[in-house]
Design a protein around this motif. Structure first.
Motif: not given
Length: 80
Positions: A21-36
């Motif tokens: 974040i200090k380097k200007g990079i904001r990590p992102k977590l992407v979750s793939i949810l299949v079904g409910n």
């Protein structure tokens, strides 16, 4: 007896995120949810809350239970 409660790993991860974040990079977590499945929905929501608490962004991609492995893999490939 040494018990690994994960706190050292958590702190290391938190520091890594902060450095990015200090380097200007904001990590992102992407979750793939299949079904409910209710338990999976709660688990995914909690992961998003944890990501936000760490300063990361989070996205959940919802797919129907009928999604094929190929469809899921296609999304993973696009994200990577």
């Amino acid at each position: 007896m040494l018990i690994d409660d994960g706190s050292d790993k958590e702190e290391l991860f938190r520091r890594s995120v902060n450095q990015l974040i200090k380097k200007g990079i904001r990590p992102k977590l992407v979750s793939i949810l299949v079904g409910n499945d209710p338990a999976s929905i709660i688990y995914t929501r909690k992961k998003g809350e944890t990501a936000a608490a760490l300063g990361m962004s989070h996205e959940t991609i919802l797919l129907p239970a009928s999604a094929t492995p190929f469809e899921v893999q296609t999304i993973i490939n696009q994200l990577n």
